[in-house]
Design an enzyme around this catalytic site. Structure first.
Site, PDB file in Angstrom:
ATOM      1  N   HIS A 140       0.830  -1.211   0.000  1.00 19.79           N
ATOM      2  CA  HIS A 140       0.000   0.000   0.000  1.00 19.79           C
ATOM      3  C   HIS A 140       0.861   1.257   0.000  1.00 19.79           C
ATOM      4  CE1 HIS A 140       0.374   1.028   4.378  1.00 19.79           C
ATOM      5  NE2 HIS A 140       0.513  -0.278   4.520  1.00 19.79           N
ATOM      6  N   ASP A 181      -0.640   4.438   0.876  1.00 18.04           N
ATOM      7  CA  ASP A 181      -1.130   5.421   1.848  1.00 18.04           C
ATOM      8  C   ASP A 181      -0.372   5.267   3.156  1.00 18.04           C
ATOM      9  OD1 ASP A 181      -2.557   2.891   2.029  1.00 18.04           O
ATOM     10  OD2 ASP A 181      -3.781   3.825   3.596  1.00 18.04           O
ATOM     11  N   ASP A 189       6.350   1.377   6.499  1.00 14.69           N
ATOM     12  CA  ASP A 189       4.931   1.032   6.348  1.00 14.69           C
ATOM     13  C   ASP A 189       4.260   1.974   5.350  1.00 14.69           C
ATOM     14  OD1 ASP A 189       2.438  -0.111   6.778  1.00 14.69           O
ATOM     15  OD2 ASP A 189       2.077   0.985   8.638  1.00 14.69           O
ATOM     16  N   GLU A 221      -5.225   1.322   2.883  1.00 15.06           N
ATOM     17  CA  GLU A 221      -4.964   0.271   3.859  1.00 15.06           C
ATOM     18  C   GLU A 221      -5.045   0.775   5.285  1.00 15.06           C
ATOM     19  OE1 GLU A 221      -2.587  -2.538   6.363  1.00 15.06           O
ATOM     20  OE2 GLU A 221      -2.356  -0.377   6.048  1.00 15.06           O
ATOM     21  N   GLU A 222      -4.611   2.013   5.504  1.00 13.34           N
ATOM     22  CA  GLU A 222      -4.556   2.552   6.864  1.00 13.34           C
ATOM     23  C   GLU A 222      -5.916   3.021   7.372  1.00 13.34           C
ATOM     24  OE1 GLU A 222      -2.136   2.081   8.610  1.00 13.34           O
ATOM     25  OE2 GLU A 222      -0.274   2.144   7.469  1.00 13.34           O
ATOM     26  N   ASP A 249       4.396  -6.359   4.081  1.00 14.72           N
ATOM     27  CA  ASP A 249       3.927  -5.318   5.005  1.00 14.72           C
ATOM     28  C   ASP A 249       3.956  -5.797   6.447  1.00 14.72           C
ATOM     29  OD1 ASP A 249       2.900  -2.907   5.869  1.00 14.72           O
ATOM     30  OD2 ASP A 249       0.826  -3.401   5.398  1.00 14.72           O
ATOM     31  N   HIS A 265       4.358   3.798  12.241  1.00 15.58           N
ATOM     32  CA  HIS A 265       3.397   4.663  12.940  1.00 15.58           C
ATOM     33  C   HIS A 265       4.050   5.515  14.024  1.00 15.58           C
ATOM     34  CE1 HIS A 265      -0.438   2.215  11.737  1.00 15.58           C
ATOM     35  NE2 HIS A 265       0.490   2.198  10.790  1.00 15.58           N
TER      36      HIS A 265
END
Length: 468
Positions: free
Chosen positions: A88, A90, A119, A153-154, A177, A439
């Site tokens: 992903h 995003d 990520d 995805e997030e 991922d 994150h």
């Protein structure tokens, strides 16, 4: 043809890899409702990142397709069977606490810093590099491989829902991922809104005007703020300083306009293990519970602290686990309180061997007792392939070959696009020695780790697309 997959062979491609990865990282590809339009269902910057990757793929001689802006793919090879690699583009909001612009990537001591390095833009580019390397070497695949690029995805995975309503499902695939050696199980995941209402009695000496914290349910909140009005016999600023001295939190308090503005900061982390972070919402609630608000407000603050601090759902009597995937985790990701109404965004990840109804009924029963309600926003069922599954063992053997390790497949609390596949697993790109910075502020990866992952992906794809 005989190919020896070694990282040294990738040295000539490292400048290409870093140049294009850093360009991709410069896109602040977060969900942005203000720039949604036809062809950009999640916002302009996410669409820009998708177009960048599709154009890169086309420039390298691959077949590309934009599927309505929801997702896209870069395809190589021919044949009836399709192998999928799902990543992903995003990213989560950067949050606070960065030592550098999160969308201005830079290299320091062999590490690449920026939001999305781990990520999932770094691993996506490693998978792309693997495909390019195989193609450049003249490999002739008997199957097709698609690097499928998601863009939501997030948040809600609407990208994959749309993509697979239009496009072919791979026979087998993996998502870069997570972590190596190979992920054979992923916990169930549920996002919920929990609401609790109390009597906002304004006759007390202090009044909690509002309380806000967090940005995303899948992040341990870094910051929480509250507005307090009124007067107290106690020195609130002194109480707050004492609280900070006796806790793991930082923060500030400002006296203004017959009241106080209070901010608490903790440590952000991925919600799959809340104990890796320090929840700022819980910290601020812990402090607010000591102040002379009305009794219902004080009890609410104590309830928040008690219910969410341990990250295991113990206060709701739902703490459980299994030998496959470990314990249930619960993250209080967002909170908004005003006029007696407290709305909380909660992310829970439950073990693969524990039925959903078993723990969720206990959860709703506990909420009913506490006069709170719950609304499910998203529910992803757990996935599981046995450790001895041939596909799991095939990927595991390639990892062991390149690392010299003898290891077992893993289970995680994270949610990867492997769930979108009929038969899929998560595979890398983190190693056991890799810092887990997804994150977090100052997210980063070791460049050598991404290159090593690219070698592993290249051999995995080679075996998958050249075998009968």
């Amino acid at each position: 043809m005989t190919i020896h997959f070694e990282k040294d062979q990738l040295e000539t491609l490292q400048p290409f890899f870093l140049e294009h990865l850093q360009e991709l990282l410069r896109f602040p590809s977060m969900y942005d409702p203000n720039t949604i339009q036809t062809g950009a269902p999640f916002g302009a910057s996410i669409q820009d990142a998708l177009q960048y990757m599709l154009q890169l793929g086309e420039s390298e001689g691959f077949v590309t397709k934009d599927v309505g802006g929801y997702a896209g793919h870069i395809e190589w090879g021919q044949g009836e069977d399709l192998v999928g690699v799902l990543g992903h583009l995003d990213v989560v909001p950067p949050g606070e606490g960065w030592s550098h612009d999160p969308f201005d990537p830079y290299v320091k001591e062999g590490k690449l810093f920026a939001r999305g390095t781990q990520d999932d833009k770094g691993p996506v580019m490693a998978a792309f590099l693997a495909m390019k390397w195989l193609k450049d070497m003249g490999v002739e695949p008997r199957k097709r491989v698609r690097l499928i690029l998601g863009t939501d995805e997030e948040r809600s995975w609407a990208c994959m829902d749309h993509y697979f309503s239009k496009e072919e499902m791979p026979v087998v695939g993996f998502s870069p991922d997570a972590m190596f050696p190979v992920i054979h199980a992923e916990k169930g995941l549920i996002d919920m809104d929990v609401t609790k209402q109390v009597d906002a009695d304004h006759s007390a000496s202090l009044d909690l005007v509002h309380f806000h914290g967090g940005e995303r349910l899948n992040m341990v909140p870094y910051k929480a703020t509250a507005r307090i009005e009124g007067e107290s016999e106690e020195e609130i600023d002194a109480l707050f300083e004492d609280f900070l001295l006796q806790s793991n939190y930082e923060g500030s308090i400002m006296e203004e306009n017959n009241g106080y503005s209070v901010t608490v900061t903790g440590k952000s982390a991925h919600a799959m293990e809340p104990r890796n972070g320090t929840n700022a919402i819980v910290g601020l609630a812990k402090f607010l519970a000591t102040l002379p608000f009305s009794q219902p407000v004080r009890e609410l603050m104590g309830w928040i602290d008690n219910c969410y601090e341990d990250g295991r759902g113990t206060a709701f009597s739902i703490n459980c686990g299994d030998q496959i995937s470990g314990p249930l985790t619960m993250n209080l990701g967002t909170l908004s309180y005003k006029d007696g109404i407290c709305e909380m965004g909660v992310n829970t990840r439950y073990p693969v061997a524990v039925p959903f109804d078993e723990w969720f009924q206990a959860f709703t029963k506990a909420l009913d007792k506490d006069e709170a309600s719950v609304d499910i926003k998203e529910h992803l069922e757990p996935i599981y392939l046995p450790k001895d599954h041939p596909f799991v063992q095939q990927l595991l053997a390639i990892y062991e070959k390149h690392t010299g390790e003898s290891v077992e497949p893993l289970a995680i609390g994270g949610a990867t696009y492997a769930r979108a596949l009929t038969q899929g697993v998560a595979y890398g790109a983190m190693f056991s020695h890799s810092p887990d910075t997804a994150h977090n502020a100052d997210e980063h990866v070791f460049i050598d780790d991404l290159l090593q992952a690219a070698v592993i992906y290249a051999e995995a794809l080679y075996e998958l697309v050249t075998s009968d």
